[in-house]
Design an enzyme around this catalytic site. Structure first.
Site, PDB file in Angstrom:
ATOM      1  N   TYR A 297       0.106  -8.689   6.175  1.00 18.27           N
ATOM      2  CA  TYR A 297       1.337  -7.978   6.502  1.00 18.27           C
ATOM      3  C   TYR A 297       2.444  -9.008   6.586  1.00 18.27           C
ATOM      4  O   TYR A 297       2.191 -10.190   6.852  1.00 18.27           O
ATOM      5  CB  TYR A 297       1.208  -7.258   7.852  1.00 18.27           C
ATOM      6  CG  TYR A 297       0.407  -5.985   7.814  1.00 18.27           C
ATOM      7  CD1 TYR A 297       0.856  -4.893   7.091  1.00 18.27           C
ATOM      8  CD2 TYR A 297      -0.792  -5.863   8.505  1.00 18.27           C
ATOM      9  CE1 TYR A 297       0.129  -3.706   7.062  1.00 18.27           C
ATOM     10  CE2 TYR A 297      -1.521  -4.686   8.489  1.00 18.27           C
ATOM     11  CZ  TYR A 297      -1.055  -3.612   7.758  1.00 18.27           C
ATOM     12  OH  TYR A 297      -1.778  -2.449   7.729  1.00 18.27           O
TER      13      TYR A 297
ATOM     14  N   ASP B 214       3.474  -0.823   2.487  1.00 20.03           N
ATOM     15  CA  ASP B 214       3.817   0.530   2.947  1.00 20.03           C
ATOM     16  C   ASP B 214       3.914   0.613   4.469  1.00 20.03           C
ATOM     17  O   ASP B 214       3.862   1.700   5.047  1.00 20.03           O
ATOM     18  CB  ASP B 214       2.787   1.552   2.430  1.00 20.03           C
ATOM     19  CG  ASP B 214       1.361   1.221   2.852  1.00 20.03           C
ATOM     20  OD1 ASP B 214       1.172   0.356   3.735  1.00 20.03           O
ATOM     21  OD2 ASP B 214       0.423   1.828   2.290  1.00 20.03           O
TER      22      ASP B 214
ATOM     23  N   HIS C  29      -2.166   4.284   2.249  1.00 22.69           N
ATOM     24  CA  HIS C  29      -2.723   3.723   3.485  1.00 22.69           C
ATOM     25  C   HIS C  29      -3.674   4.732   4.141  1.00 22.69           C
ATOM     26  O   HIS C  29      -3.735   4.865   5.360  1.00 22.69           O
ATOM     27  CB  HIS C  29      -1.573   3.366   4.433  1.00 22.69           C
ATOM     28  CG  HIS C  29      -1.823   2.177   5.314  1.00 22.69           C
ATOM     29  ND1 HIS C  29      -1.183   0.980   5.165  1.00 22.69           N
ATOM     30  CD2 HIS C  29      -2.633   2.019   6.392  1.00 22.69           C
ATOM     31  CE1 HIS C  29      -1.571   0.138   6.105  1.00 22.69           C
ATOM     32  NE2 HIS C  29      -2.462   0.741   6.863  1.00 22.69           N
TER      33      HIS C  29
HETATM   34  C1  LIG Z   1      -9.332   1.844  10.701  1.00 20.60           C
HETATM   35  C2  LIG Z   1      -8.448   1.463   9.558  1.00 20.60           C
HETATM   36  C3  LIG Z   1      -7.762   0.263   9.598  1.00 20.60           C
HETATM   37  C4  LIG Z   1      -6.934  -0.095   8.534  1.00 20.60           C
HETATM   38  N1  LIG Z   1      -6.322  -1.294   8.564  1.00 20.60           N
HETATM   39  C5  LIG Z   1      -5.574  -1.693   7.504  1.00 20.60           C
HETATM   40  C6  LIG Z   1      -4.985  -2.985   7.482  1.00 20.60           C
HETATM   41  O1  LIG Z   1      -5.105  -3.768   8.419  1.00 20.60           O
HETATM   42  N2  LIG Z   1      -4.251  -3.308   6.381  1.00 20.60           N
HETATM   43  C7  LIG Z   1      -4.076  -2.462   5.327  1.00 20.60           C
HETATM   44  O2  LIG Z   1      -3.411  -2.800   4.351  1.00 20.60           O
HETATM   45  N3  LIG Z   1      -4.642  -1.242   5.316  1.00 20.60           N
HETATM   46  C8  LIG Z   1      -5.379  -0.845   6.379  1.00 20.60           C
HETATM   47  N4  LIG Z   1      -5.972   0.393   6.355  1.00 20.60           N
HETATM   48  C9  LIG Z   1      -5.829   1.241   5.165  1.00 20.60           C
HETATM   49  C10 LIG Z   1      -6.952   0.969   4.142  1.00 20.60           C
HETATM   50  O3  LIG Z   1      -6.823  -0.298   3.571  1.00 20.60           O
HETATM   51  C11 LIG Z   1      -6.951   1.988   3.012  1.00 20.60           C
HETATM   52  O4  LIG Z   1      -5.675   2.026   2.410  1.00 20.60           O
HETATM   53  C12 LIG Z   1      -7.374   3.394   3.393  1.00 20.60           C
HETATM   54  O5  LIG Z   1      -8.254   3.409   4.484  1.00 20.60           O
HETATM   55  C13 LIG Z   1      -8.025   4.042   2.179  1.00 20.60           C
HETATM   56  O6  LIG Z   1      -8.327   5.343   2.406  1.00 20.60           O
HETATM   57  P1  LIG Z   1      -9.815   5.893   2.794  1.00 20.60           P
HETATM   58  O7  LIG Z   1     -10.067   5.457   4.197  1.00 20.60           O
HETATM   59  O8  LIG Z   1      -9.613   7.365   2.644  1.00 20.60           O
HETATM   60  O9  LIG Z   1     -10.820   5.343   1.807  1.00 20.60           O
HETATM   61  C14 LIG Z   1      -6.779   0.781   7.421  1.00 20.60           C
HETATM   62  C15 LIG Z   1      -7.469   1.974   7.389  1.00 20.60           C
HETATM   63  C16 LIG Z   1      -8.299   2.328   8.442  1.00 20.60           C
HETATM   64  C17 LIG Z   1      -9.045   3.641   8.366  1.00 20.60           C
HETATM   65  C1  LIG Z   2      -3.772  -2.927  13.113  1.00 24.00           C
HETATM   66  C2  LIG Z   2      -3.153  -1.924  12.179  1.00 24.00           C
HETATM   67  C3  LIG Z   2      -1.740  -2.314  11.853  1.00 24.00           C
HETATM   68  C4  LIG Z   2      -4.037  -1.793  10.991  1.00 24.00           C
HETATM   69  C5  LIG Z   2      -3.635  -0.747  10.012  1.00 24.00           C
HETATM   70  O1  LIG Z   2      -3.000  -1.006   9.040  1.00 24.00           O
HETATM   71  C6  LIG Z   2      -4.060   0.609  10.209  1.00 24.00           C
HETATM   72  O2  LIG Z   2      -4.582   0.914  11.285  1.00 24.00           O
HETATM   73  O3  LIG Z   2      -3.877   1.418   9.291  1.00 24.00           O
END
Ligand SMILES: Cc1cc2nc3c(=O)[nH]c(=O)nc-3n(C[C@H](O)[C@H](O)[C@H](O)COP(=O)(O)O)c2cc1C
Ligand SMILES: CC(C)CC(=O)C(=O)O
Length: 373
Positions: A131, A159, A258
């Site tokens: 990020y 995003d 996301h």
């Molecule tokens: C618990 C959780 C934490 C996430 N943390 C991040 C993160 O730190 N950085 C990021 O770019 N995306 C984060 N994401 C988004 C995922 O990279 C991804 O875009 C998304 O989960 C994909 O969709 P799906 O869960 O339906 O497969 C997070 C998603 C979840 C569910």
């Molecule tokens: C710690 C959060 C900023 C991680 C994230 O991107 C998310 O939870 O979707």
């Protein structure tokens, strides 16, 4: 002998039964009315597959290449914060399973295990997600460490100038337990993440404090100057931004909303894929994440122009239920399903998938029986 889960949905049920409600809500939830979260899944229902017959499918392969690396399947693990929320081993277990499956692992900037420990467990390609922190010195230090540890690409998430209004977390006053830390960052940088408050989310407060919302295209040069690693942008949903990404020389793009956790009402990821694919030069690798839950979903995304998909929440379900073995189960099921789909579709490898493999789903209404046992 009892038969284990035969679908990711089965692993999801098992994970839900064992995780504390507020952790489940943090993982599973989306922002506001969760329309984009639901849309990510629903969009797959808009496509039917057009199987070809009398094709020799005795040897189907799920392998592909991505930024010069061989993958055993066109799947990567999406960057997700704090894997230790669901299993004490956290990201090192995820890395072990990814390596076994030949899948890509995108470790998150908020990983709860060190970059070096993750790299030590990793046998396949490993990328690091970033990020845009106000503390650019911390970002620069991470880039240096990632290079030294053997990470093969950097993924900048674009995003999230701030965190979406995730109502479940606000209701729960969600904060990350203090023993689970983003160990790759200075503790002062993530303190707000651990402060619970009624009607507040520690994650959102932390992002307001630490994420720099002034990030624009011009800032990509700052990253470029610091590293020769390929640069991937995650969170592109429009042809306009895809063109700008290509003009700014990025090495790959991830179509993503996301997982429905940021702008609610944003396009379902699969709906954005065709316009992004059409806007990018064909040689620029394109990935998609959001709602990928079956081998059929992977085939549809590939047919619409993705080189590979990233999978998010299912990996945490697997990790919660069985550590590295649970993540291996998730990746193994996806591989089995994709291989079956390719064989029955008469397209023996991912490279054989294109738009001719698809038609609009011809009947309205929800799919019967999709969830499976
Ligand atoms: C618990 C959780 C934490 C996430 N943390 C991040 C993160 O730190 N950085 C990021 O770019 N995306 C984060 N994401 C988004 C995922 O990279 C991804 O875009 C998304 O989960 C994909 O969709 P799906 O869960 O339906 O497969 C997070 C998603 C979840 C569910
Ligand atoms: C710690 C959060 C900023 C991680 C994230 O991107 C998310 O939870 O979707």
């Amino acid at each position: 002998m009892p038969v284990g889960p035969l679908t990711l949905a089965g692993i999801e049920r098992a994970a839900r039964a064992q995780l504390p409600a507020e952790i489940w809500d943090f993982i599973e939830g989306g922002s506001e009315g969760e329309r984009t979260l639901a849309g990510n899944r629903e969009m797959f229902d808009h496509y039917a597959l057009r199987p070809r017959t009398l094709v020799d499918v005795s040897a189907c392969s799920t392998g592909t290449t991505l930024l010069g690396a061989e993958l055993g399947l066109p799947v990567g693990i999406a960057p997700m914060a704090y894997h230790r929320l669901v299993h004490p081993d956290g990201e090192t277990a995820t890395a072990r399973a990814a390596g076994r499956a030949g899948a890509l692992l995108v470790a998150g900037i908020f990983a709860s295990r060190t970059l070096e420990a993750i790299a030590a467990e990793s046998a396949g390609p490993l990328w690091l997600q970033l990020y845009w922190l106000r503390r650019r010195d911390a970002l620069a230090a991470l880039v240096e460490r990632a290079e030294a540890a053997g990470f093969a690409a950097l993924v900048l998430t674009v995003d999230a100038p701030r965190i979406g209004r995730r109502l479940r977390d606000l209701r729960n006053g969600f904060a990350v337990p203090s023993e689970i830390r983003a160990v790759n960052l200075d503790p002062g940088l993530t303190a707000a993440t651990h402060r619970a408050g009624a009607g507040a989310s520690g994650i959102a407060e932390h992002a307001l404090e630490q994420f720099d919302p002034t990030l624009t295209w011009a800032d990509l040069a700052w990253l470029r100057e610091r590293t020769d690693l390929p640069l991937v942008l995650k969170g592109i949903l429009t042809a306009e931004d895809a063109r700008l990404a290509a003009e700014h020389g990025v090495d790959a793009v991830v179509v993503s909303n996301h997982g429905g956790r940021q702008l609610d009402g944003a396009l379902p990821a699969l709906a954005a894929l065709p316009e992004v694919a059409a806007a990018l030069p064909p040689e620029l690798p394109l990935l998609l994440d959001g709602g990928v839950r079956t081998g059929t979903d992977i085939a549809v995304a590939l047919a619409l122009g993705a080189r590979a998909v990233l999978v998010g929440r299912p990996v945490l379900w697997g990790l919660a239920t069985g550590g590295a073995d649970g993540v291996a189960d998730v990746l193994g099921l996806l591989r089995t399903e994709l291989e079956h789909t390719l064989a029955l579709l008469g397209r023996p490898s991912p490279a054989d998938l294109d738009r001719t493999a698809l038609a609009p789903w011809p009947v309205h209404g929800p799919r019967a029986g999709q969830r499976g046992p």
